[in-house]
Design a protein around this motif. Structure first.
Motif, short mmCIF file in Angstrom:
data_model
loop_
_atom_site.label_atom_id
_atom_site.label_comp_id
_atom_site.label_asym_id
_atom_site.label_seq_id
_atom_site.Cartn_x
_atom_site.Cartn_y
_atom_site.Cartn_z
N ALA A 149 23.25 76.67 32.22
CA ALA A 149 22.65 75.75 31.24
C ALA A 149 23.71 74.83 30.65
CB ALA A 149 21.95 76.54 30.14
N LEU A 150 24.89 75.37 30.35
CA LEU A 150 25.97 74.54 29.83
C LEU A 150 26.42 73.51 30.86
CD1 LEU A 150 28.12 77.21 27.93
CD2 LEU A 150 26.68 75.42 26.93
N GLY A 151 26.50 73.93 32.12
CA GLY A 151 26.89 72.99 33.17
C GLY A 151 25.90 71.85 33.32
N ILE A 152 24.60 72.19 33.27
CA ILE A 152 23.57 71.14 33.36
C ILE A 152 23.64 70.22 32.16
CG2 ILE A 152 21.08 70.75 33.37
CD1 ILE A 152 20.76 73.35 34.93
N TRP A 153 23.82 70.81 30.97
CA TRP A 153 23.92 69.98 29.76
C TRP A 153 25.12 69.05 29.85
CZ3 TRP A 153 27.94 69.95 26.18
CH2 TRP A 153 27.71 69.17 25.04
N TRP A 154 26.27 69.56 30.30
CA TRP A 154 27.46 68.72 30.40
C TRP A 154 27.27 67.60 31.41
CZ3 TRP A 154 30.77 67.78 34.53
CH2 TRP A 154 31.96 67.10 34.21
N THR A 155 26.63 67.91 32.54
CA THR A 155 26.39 66.89 33.57
C THR A 155 25.48 65.79 33.05
OG1 THR A 155 26.63 68.57 35.31
CG2 THR A 155 25.52 66.52 35.90
N VAL A 156 24.40 66.19 32.40
CA VAL A 156 23.46 65.19 31.85
C VAL A 156 24.15 64.34 30.77
CG1 VAL A 156 21.32 64.89 30.56
CG2 VAL A 156 21.44 66.56 32.41
N ALA A 157 24.96 64.99 29.93
CA ALA A 157 25.65 64.24 28.87
C ALA A 157 26.63 63.24 29.45
CB ALA A 157 26.38 65.22 27.93
N GLU A 158 27.38 63.65 30.49
CA GLU A 158 28.33 62.74 31.12
C GLU A 158 27.62 61.57 31.79
OE1 GLU A 158 31.78 62.60 31.39
OE2 GLU A 158 31.63 63.95 29.67
N MET A 159 26.51 61.86 32.48
CA MET A 159 25.75 60.78 33.12
C MET A 159 25.19 59.82 32.08
SD MET A 159 23.72 62.74 36.20
CE MET A 159 22.94 61.22 36.70
N ASP B 5 26.53 59.20 29.10
CA ASP B 5 27.64 58.42 28.56
C ASP B 5 28.07 57.31 29.52
OD1 ASP B 5 27.64 60.00 26.33
OD2 ASP B 5 29.25 61.33 27.03
N LYS B 6 27.94 57.57 30.83
CA LYS B 6 28.34 56.57 31.83
C LYS B 6 27.21 55.59 32.15
CE LYS B 6 32.34 58.53 32.40
NZ LYS B 6 33.61 57.89 31.94
N GLY B 7 26.07 55.76 31.49
CA GLY B 7 24.97 54.84 31.72
C GLY B 7 24.19 55.10 32.99
N GLN B 8 24.33 56.31 33.58
CA GLN B 8 23.65 56.61 34.82
C GLN B 8 22.21 57.05 34.63
OE1 GLN B 8 24.78 56.05 37.85
NE2 GLN B 8 26.69 55.24 37.00
N LEU B 9 21.78 57.22 33.39
CA LEU B 9 20.40 57.62 33.12
C LEU B 9 19.54 56.45 32.66
CD1 LEU B 9 20.89 61.08 31.36
CD2 LEU B 9 20.49 60.59 33.78
N GLU B 10 20.09 55.26 32.70
CA GLU B 10 19.31 54.09 32.30
C GLU B 10 18.15 53.87 33.28
OE1 GLU B 10 21.82 50.74 31.96
OE2 GLU B 10 23.09 51.59 30.38
N TRP B 11 17.02 53.46 32.71
CA TRP B 11 15.80 53.34 33.51
C TRP B 11 15.95 52.30 34.62
CZ3 TRP B 11 11.87 55.54 35.36
CH2 TRP B 11 10.78 54.83 35.84
N SER B 12 16.77 51.29 34.41
CA SER B 12 16.93 50.24 35.41
C SER B 12 17.52 50.78 36.72
CB SER B 12 17.83 49.12 34.87
OG SER B 12 19.12 49.63 34.54
N LEU B 13 18.30 51.88 36.65
CA LEU B 13 18.89 52.47 37.84
C LEU B 13 17.91 53.35 38.61
CD1 LEU B 13 22.42 53.46 36.47
CD2 LEU B 13 21.76 51.39 37.70
N TRP B 14 16.95 53.92 37.90
CA TRP B 14 15.99 54.83 38.52
C TRP B 14 14.67 54.15 38.84
CZ3 TRP B 14 17.49 59.74 39.75
CH2 TRP B 14 18.70 60.18 39.17
N LYS B 15 14.44 52.97 38.28
CA LYS B 15 13.18 52.27 38.49
C LYS B 15 12.89 51.96 39.96
CE LYS B 15 10.56 48.20 37.02
NZ LYS B 15 10.59 46.95 36.22
N PRO B 16 13.91 51.61 40.79
CA PRO B 16 13.60 51.32 42.20
C PRO B 16 12.88 52.45 42.94
CG PRO B 16 15.79 50.56 41.67
CD PRO B 16 15.31 51.34 40.48
N PHE B 17 13.10 53.70 42.53
CA PHE B 17 12.47 54.83 43.22
C PHE B 17 11.01 54.99 42.85
CE2 PHE B 17 17.02 55.90 42.77
CZ PHE B 17 17.36 55.87 44.11
N THR B 18 10.55 54.25 41.86
CA THR B 18 9.14 54.24 41.52
C THR B 18 8.40 53.11 42.22
OG1 THR B 18 9.47 52.82 39.57
CG2 THR B 18 9.70 55.20 39.26
#
Length: 301
Positions: free
Chosen positions: A29-39, A41-54
């Motif tokens: 759980a800590l590893g998943i939390w750290w990964t999500v937090a890092e992503m 912070d780096k802007g990898q969870l912005e909707w514009s990056l994931w929107k193409p897959f929809t």
């Protein structure tokens, strides 16, 4: 309760296992939390990056064609490598030296060479000595490399599966007059399939993943190379890698699930049918199949 391989854990071992499980889940759980937090912070969870897959364009233009090529290469390699590996595995068990030695040399040779080198060699061979079009040459090279390597590995799986059977199976077949070929095809191979199935499926999973090697160096338009084109077009490298990884996970999960279902079905098929046969005295008595023990007739002791 004890098993053939180990003793059942006692109260102390059970508590220790529970503690290990809790610690592992907390760390996960800590590893998943750290990964999500890092992503994040780096802007990898912005909707514009994931929107193409929809949208359908990303799938129909990049991912689905790449997935189709991956499945095509893997299916062709499986269809050719499985029977070829069975032939070489059986040949290695031959009583004739002139069959056994060449088969062993071929298997050991191709098993020792990295599959990527086999793909590159096949590509150069098709380019220099055949008239195969450059459009389909990468597919031919990938399939050839996968077949040569995996057939040699599957040959060892088949040989080990047959050798794992009790020696009495072969002796019983000889006792009723079966020849070596009849013993192999009618007695040994059908029984060894269940034992070989986990290793066979593991190798099929390897075939699916190794198709990505063709995209890395041979410009084969498989799923991973399609990811490179997609991420270059949409500037979403990390999300596209995650989506492709999930697709590979789903493919391999389908393979392993099907193998588990098939293995269970084969094992159930080997159990007694519970058929009631007529005894010489005229009364119907339950007769157990060989090696399966006594069948309860429901009348008690």
């Amino acid at each position: 309760m004890t098993s053939v391989l180990y003793d059942a854990p006692g109260p102390r071992a059970k508590r220790r296992n529970i503690i290990y499980t809790i610690v592992f889940l907390v760390l996960l759980a800590l590893g998943i939390w750290w990964t999500v937090a890092e992503m994040s912070d780096k802007g990898q969870l912005e909707w514009s990056l994931w929107k193409p897959f929809t949208e359908s364009a990303a799938w129909t233009t990049y991912l689905l064609p790449g997935l189709g090529n991956t499945l095509k290469a893997a299916a062709l390699a499986m269809i050719i490598a499985l029977p070829l590996g069975a032939v070489f595995g059986i040949a290695r068990l031959s009583d004739h030296r002139w069959v056994r030695v060449p088969a062993g040399a071929v298997v050991e040779f191709f098993r020792a060479i990295p599959v990527l080198i086999l793909m590159l060699f096949a590509n150069e061979f098709y380019s220099s000595y055949t008239g195969i079009s450059s459009d389909v040459r990468p597919l031919y090279a990938v399939v050839t490399g996968l077949v040569l390597y995996n057939a040699s590995v599957l040959a060892e799986v088949v040989r080990a599966g047959i050798l794992s059977l009790p020696k009495g199976q072969s002796e019983a077949a000889k006792a009723i007059g079966l020849r070596k070929g009849q013993t192999m095809t009618s007695v040994l191979l059908p029984q060894s399939i269940t034992a070989m199935l986990p290793a066979l499926v593991s190798q099929l999973v390897v075939i699916v993943k190794d198709t990505a090697l063709g995209g890395a160096l041979l410009a084969f338009a498989e799923l991973l190379s399609a990811q490179g084109t997609l991420s270059a077009n949409y500037a979403n490298t990390i999300p596209s890698f995650i989506v492709v990884a999930l697709i590979f996970i789903v493919l391999n999960l389908i393979l392993t699930t099907f193998a588990s279902w098939l293995e269970g079905r084969l094992r159930r098929g080997k159990r007694s049918t519970g058929a009631v046969l007529t005894a010489p005295g005229g009364a119907e008595e339950p007769v157990a199949e060989p090696g399966l023990g006594k069948i309860d007739d429901g009348r008690g002791a």
